[in-house]
Motif scaffolding. Structure first.
Motif, mmCIF file in Angstrom:
data_model
loop_
_atom_site.group_PDB
_atom_site.id
_atom_site.type_symbol
_atom_site.label_atom_id
_atom_site.label_comp_id
_atom_site.label_asym_id
_atom_site.label_seq_id
_atom_site.Cartn_x
_atom_site.Cartn_y
_atom_site.Cartn_z
ATOM 1 N N PHE A 608 0.793 -1.200 -0.009
ATOM 2 C CA PHE A 608 0.041 -0.032 -0.051
ATOM 3 C C PHE A 608 0.730 1.277 -0.090
ATOM 4 C CE2 PHE A 608 0.707 -1.092 4.555
ATOM 5 C CZ PHE A 608 1.177 -0.157 4.924
ATOM 6 N N GLY A 609 0.271 2.220 -0.391
ATOM 7 C CA GLY A 609 1.143 3.433 -0.528
ATOM 8 C C GLY A 609 0.857 4.317 0.702
ATOM 9 N N LYS A 610 2.073 4.958 1.078
ATOM 10 C CA LYS A 610 2.249 5.955 2.434
ATOM 11 C C LYS A 610 2.902 7.093 1.991
ATOM 12 C CE LYS A 610 4.516 6.113 6.703
ATOM 13 N NZ LYS A 610 5.439 7.073 6.429
ATOM 14 N N PRO A 611 1.930 8.320 2.089
ATOM 15 C CA PRO A 611 2.724 9.635 1.762
ATOM 16 C C PRO A 611 3.492 9.856 2.925
ATOM 17 C CG PRO A 611 0.175 9.580 1.534
ATOM 18 C CD PRO A 611 0.751 8.224 2.373
ATOM 19 N N VAL A 612 4.760 10.749 2.611
ATOM 20 C CA VAL A 612 5.730 10.685 3.488
ATOM 21 C C VAL A 612 6.457 12.449 3.214
ATOM 22 C CG1 VAL A 612 7.645 9.844 1.716
ATOM 23 C CG2 VAL A 612 8.052 10.068 4.231
ATOM 24 N N ARG A 613 6.582 13.162 4.232
ATOM 25 C CA ARG A 613 7.081 14.546 3.883
ATOM 26 C C ARG A 613 8.413 14.509 3.966
ATOM 27 N NH1 ARG A 613 5.260 18.969 8.175
ATOM 28 N NH2 ARG A 613 3.447 18.808 7.028
ATOM 29 N N ILE A 614 8.916 15.062 2.792
ATOM 30 C CA ILE A 614 10.277 15.241 2.290
ATOM 31 C C ILE A 614 10.610 16.700 2.369
ATOM 32 C CG2 ILE A 614 11.920 15.007 0.617
ATOM 33 C CD1 ILE A 614 10.316 12.709 -0.422
ATOM 34 N N THR A 615 11.623 17.053 3.145
ATOM 35 C CA THR A 615 12.139 18.526 3.227
ATOM 36 C C THR A 615 13.496 18.602 2.752
ATOM 37 O OG1 THR A 615 12.866 18.254 5.638
ATOM 38 C CG2 THR A 615 10.439 18.803 5.132
ATOM 39 N N ALA A 616 13.764 19.998 2.373
ATOM 40 C CA ALA A 616 15.152 20.274 1.862
ATOM 41 C C ALA A 616 15.501 21.828 2.565
ATOM 42 C CB ALA A 616 15.407 20.323 0.554
ATOM 43 N N SER A 617 16.724 21.873 2.762
ATOM 44 C CA SER A 617 17.187 23.075 3.371
ATOM 45 C C SER A 617 18.580 23.453 2.771
ATOM 46 C CB SER A 617 17.326 23.061 4.785
ATOM 47 O OG SER A 617 18.225 22.383 5.465
ATOM 48 N N ALA A 618 18.722 24.407 2.540
ATOM 49 C CA ALA A 618 20.096 24.982 1.759
ATOM 50 C C ALA A 618 20.780 26.090 2.428
ATOM 51 C CB ALA A 618 19.638 25.199 0.272
ATOM 52 N N ALA A 619 22.170 25.990 2.417
ATOM 53 C CA ALA A 619 22.948 27.135 3.126
ATOM 54 C C ALA A 619 24.114 27.262 2.461
ATOM 55 C CB ALA A 619 23.062 26.808 4.626
ATOM 56 N N LEU A 620 24.911 28.217 2.884
ATOM 57 C CA LEU A 620 26.247 28.308 2.104
ATOM 58 C C LEU A 620 27.264 27.520 2.693
ATOM 59 C CD1 LEU A 620 27.775 30.806 0.365
ATOM 60 C CD2 LEU A 620 28.305 31.615 2.633
ATOM 61 N N GLY A 621 28.078 26.863 1.826
ATOM 62 C CA GLY A 621 29.054 25.898 2.435
ATOM 63 C C GLY A 621 29.620 24.885 1.261
ATOM 64 N N LYS A 622 30.579 24.069 1.606
ATOM 65 C CA LYS A 622 31.235 23.218 0.280
ATOM 66 C C LYS A 622 30.690 21.753 0.734
ATOM 67 C CE LYS A 622 35.282 25.948 -0.614
ATOM 68 N NZ LYS A 622 36.584 25.967 -0.462
ATOM 69 N N ALA A 623 29.898 21.562 1.703
ATOM 70 C CA ALA A 623 29.656 20.035 1.712
ATOM 71 C C ALA A 623 28.718 19.577 0.732
ATOM 72 C CB ALA A 623 28.514 19.910 3.066
ATOM 73 N N GLY A 624 28.080 20.238 -0.169
ATOM 74 C CA GLY A 624 27.186 19.679 -1.183
ATOM 75 C C GLY A 624 26.071 19.213 -0.720
ATOM 76 N N LEU A 625 25.449 18.132 -1.311
ATOM 77 C CA LEU A 625 24.184 17.363 -1.085
ATOM 78 C C LEU A 625 24.468 16.403 0.332
ATOM 79 C CD1 LEU A 625 22.249 16.453 -4.150
ATOM 80 C CD2 LEU A 625 21.927 18.507 -2.645
ATOM 81 N N ILE A 626 23.832 16.599 1.510
ATOM 82 C CA ILE A 626 23.720 15.996 2.719
ATOM 83 C C ILE A 626 22.614 14.918 2.599
ATOM 84 C CG2 ILE A 626 23.811 15.867 5.207
ATOM 85 C CD1 ILE A 626 25.247 18.507 4.907
#
Length: 819
Positions: A608-626
């Motif tokens: 069965f399908g389950k909705p899930v909340r996906i969030t993203a935040s962005a800031a200055l830096g060099k870490a790239g995608l975490i």
């Protein structure tokens, strides 16, 4: 302006109700009820697998055993058996096999192979012959001619023995000695006695007589000296009598053999003539010699000790408990026998233990707990019973049962079966028997899955040598009118075998639709007829509960609903948690950096399908995608790959004229059990683009879809369950008329949605929005044009991508200045 544009886009992009499901027109069903369908049994739509199976069962070369994978269902072994019967492969019936005693080396039982149908007859003839000899030999020995010859021989030896003893007696009598007997326990032994005053006196009493003065010492010493002399002479005489006894026994034995040989030779020669063959003739000669050398058991009349005899499992009689039947050595242990009408055997071994497959050596225990085994204790297994034919079993059982896989490989590699007990269970008392190996010609058909086949092929060196044929059954097949006809025939077979009500054309159409949904593609239908058979049984149960005698589409639908209800407790609990606000899912409004993703849970075969909340935040830096899930050890390999694809998309889109100077984290909120798969990669991109551009994203739209580095939306699995999962949440939280789901455009052909979802779409309460690129999806979610490059190489002003590009440029500049 933005709101109106978005509304127009949704109305334009939403799929019409007729695109949301493939319906099987009942008019395509070529019968009113399944009672009129053409009866059909067997596998449907598996031509590829049938060709492979046909080659495997018909090719006689070594190693062409078959591994069947992909075939699902509870009676796969029975289905394979029926398929082999339908193929009617040309095979040669194996000979009958039996073990007999090896008189020269009893620890190595002799194997006899006879033409099919003769083993039981040979066993019966041997039993009859032994019983005949047991009756006739005593009669011969008791007859007057034999007794007369025996008497002459005995008299002759008696006279010679008497002469020896009389001569010795006369010689010792001259010196006042006599020959008598001394009782030693229960045995009377001959002894020499001195004769004093007419009485025989034991030599041990001589010292006593001297002491009493009744005998002088010199006379006593003379008696003792003569006693020793006569004793030595008597030893020589006694040895001569023993020699005479042996000669008498030898002549009597020869006489008995001569008398019995007429009967024995007739019995043996008759069997030789009836059962020709070098090995049988050699065995019968051994039987002849053994009988003539061991006639004592035959001297006793059969039936004289019936109170001591007990019936034996192989017929005839056996000795009392604790004693071996002396006639057991002439038995025939038939392990494999055929009838004249037999064809090549097809055996489905449901319990492939070591003993069931390869046979064993049973033990015969005595009253003291000791045990013995001989050739009559050998027992056959399925491998031998399938000789000349086919043996079917499940691969997992063969691998998990102790000793089975190793012995199976050895048997197939050498083409010989050795019957031995399972040493694991008797580590301190294994049998000393080593029966002669049996050359076998059997085809093994293992049933497993693809993963098991790949593991065995990769890591088991012998596997690829002995299982050269892979028969792979597909789980789906092309939808066609022929398939509909075949399914109708299988349903009729099911109704007749299990006494179910007939299915009308609407019920058959509903079941075909169910099969299409199970296949996951409109042009396909599931080949797992067992799933449809289960649904048919449950639909018939519903019809009987309603006191109806024909199964209709309504009964099928109620059966599907009942099936879902039995499995969806967890789904209901999750939906209640969303409704109560324990699990945070918004179905209205908009928010920056937050998107409703769609996942699929499978519990006990129910997904069965389950909705899930996906969030993203962005800031200055060099870490790239975490990847927050990966940092928490909750991310699978495919999800990690999806994150790398997102990074590649960002670089190709926004890092052509500047470096990516950001630290952005992406997270599945309230997810504690791990995440895998890349079907949420487009959702994660939308959340990240929203966080970078500052544009809020609609929360009344859920998103699913994989993405590549070029921004193309790729199809995903379980699209129906995902859509229905978000639909159920929107229903409990209230429809707004704007809610819907973004799906890959390639998944449109996979849609087989529930009737209530289609009704909501028709009423404009819910929307299915197919997209082919990230740009399309983000425009629907944000209400702003994604943007394209203009002549200056920048994104068009005012577009979403222009905002993202501007933010990234500012971040790169700021980082450069800060450093």
């Amino acid at each position: 302006m933005v709101s109106m544009a978005t509304k127009a886009a949704i109305t334009h992009a939403g799929l019409p109700p007729e695109k949301l499901r493939w319906s099987c027109d009942p008019a395509r069903i070529p019968f009113d009820t399944t009672a009129q369908a053409e009866l059909l049994d067997g596998v449907i739509g598996q031509d590829r697998a049938l060709r492979a199976l046909k080659m495997g069962v018909e090719l006689p070369a070594p190693g062409y055993n078959v591994f069947v994978c992909g075939l699902a269902g509870t009676s796969r072994g029975g289905m394979i058996s029926r398929m082999i019967e339908e193929l009617q492969p040309t095979t040669k019936l194996s000979p009958d096999r039996c073990y007999v005693n090896n008189f020269k080396n009893p620890d190595r039982p002799r194997l006899l192979s006879l033409p099919p149908g003769q083993a039981n007859a040979f066993k019966k003839d041997m039993q009859s012959g032994i019983e005949f000899l047991r009756r006739r030999i005593p009669q011969v020995f008791e007859g007057e001619p034999f007794q007369r010859q025996k008497g002459r021989i005995v008299d002759r030896f008696t006279v010679r023995e008497k002469e020896l003893m009389d001569d010795f007696t006369r010689r010792i009598a001259r010196d006042q000695f006599a020959l008598g007997h001394m009782q030693v326990g229960a045995v009377a032994l001959p002894e020499i006695f001195p004769v004093l005053e007419g009485q025989m006196v034991p030599i041990e009493d001589i010292p006593k007589l001297v002491h009493e003065g009744k005998l002088e010492t010199v006379a006593a010493e003379e008696l003792e000296r003569k006693y020793e002399q006569f004793r030595q002479e008597f030893t020589v005489v006694y040895r001569k009598t023993l020699t005479l006894s042996r000669e008498l026994a030898s002549e009597l034995s020869y006489l008995e053999q001569e008398a019995a040989s007429v009967l024995v030779d007739g019995f043996i020669e008759e069997l030789k003539e009836k059962y020709p063959g070098a090995k049988i003739a050699e065995y019968l000669e051994e039987v002849r010699h053994h009988i003539l050398d061991n006639l004592d058991p035959f001297k006793e009349r059969e039936g004289e000790d019936e109170h001591q005899q007990q019936p034996s499992p192989d017929g005839g009689s056996r000795a009392p408990a604790g004693e071996r039947d002396p006639f057991r050595v002439y038995g025939v242990n038939v392990l494999l026998a055929h009838n004249e009408q037999d064809t090549s055997p097809i055996i489905f071994e449901t319990t492939p233990t070591y003993a069931n497959l390869f046979g064993t050596i049973q033990r015969s225990y005595d009253a003291r707990g000791g045990w013995t085994s001989d050739f009559m204790d050998l027992r056959a297994g399925s491998v031998l019973r399938a000789d000349g034919g086919f043996l079917i079993m499940y691969a997992l059982d063969a691998l998990t049962e102790a000793g089975v896989w190793r012995t199976l490989k050895r048997t197939l590699n050498h083409g010989k079966l050795e019957i031995q007990p399972m040493d694991l269970f008797f580590p301190f008392g294994t049998s000393a028997l080593k029966p002669e190996p049996i050359e076998i010609n059997v085809k093994i058909i293992l049933i497993g899955d693809r993963a098991m086949y790949e593991l065995l092929y990769e890591y088991e060196e012998d596997f690829k040598k002995i299982f050269k044929v892979r028969a792979e059954f597909d789980e789906e097949m092309e939808m066609s009118d022929e398939v509909i006809r075949q399914y109708g025939g299988r349903l009729r077979k099911l109704t007749e075998e299990e006494g179910l009500w007939p299915f009308d054309r609407t019920a058959v159409a509903a079941m075909i639709e169910y099969g299409v949904r199970k296949a996951g593609r409109r042009s396909k239908v599931t080949a797992r007829f067992t799933d449809l058979a289960d649904l048919g049984r449950e639909a018939c149960y519903v019809a009987r509960e309603a006191s109806e005698t024909t199964v209709t589409a309504a009964h099928v639908c109620r059966a599907i609903e009942a099936k879902v209800e039995r499995h969806n407790l967890i789904e209901t609990k999750i939906r209640e948690m969303i409704e109560e606000g324990t699990l945070l899912i918004d179905t209205d409004g908009s928010r920056v950096g937050q998107v409703n993703g769609l996942s699929v849970l499978e519990i006990g075969g129910y997904s069965f399908g389950k909705p899930v909340r996906i969030t993203a935040s962005a800031a200055l830096g060099k870490a790239g995608l975490i990847n927050v899930e990966r940092e928490s050890n909750l991310s699978g390999r495919f999800h990690d790959k999806g994150m790398q694809i997102i990074a590649g998309y960002l670089r190709s889109k926004f890092a052509q004229d500047k470096p990516l100077s950001l630290a952005a984290s992406i997270c599945f909120e309230q997810s504690y059990s791990g995440v895998d798969g890349d079907s949420a990669s487009s959702t994660e991109i939308y959340a990240l683009l929203s966080a970078l551009s500052g544009l809020p994203i609609r929360q009344d739209i859920a998103v699913t879809g994989s993405v590549n580095q070029q921004g193309d939306i790729q199809p995903i699995g379980a699209v129906n369950q995902k859509i229905e999962g978000f639909f159920d949440v929107c229903r409990v939280k209230g429809f707004t008329g704007r809610q819907g789901v973004i799906i890959p455009v390639e998944n449109v052909e996979d849609l087989m949605l529930r009737d209530e979802v289609i009704a909501a779409v028709a009423a404009d309460k819910f929307h299915i929005l197919p997209v082919s690129s990230v740009e399309e999806g983000f425009e629907i979610l944000s209400g702003v044009q994604a943007g394209r490059y203009d002549s200056s190489g920048r994104f068009e002003p005012g577009t979403a991508f222009a905002l993202v590009d501007q933010r990234l440029r500012e971040m790169a500049q700021t980082l450069k200045e800060y450093e």
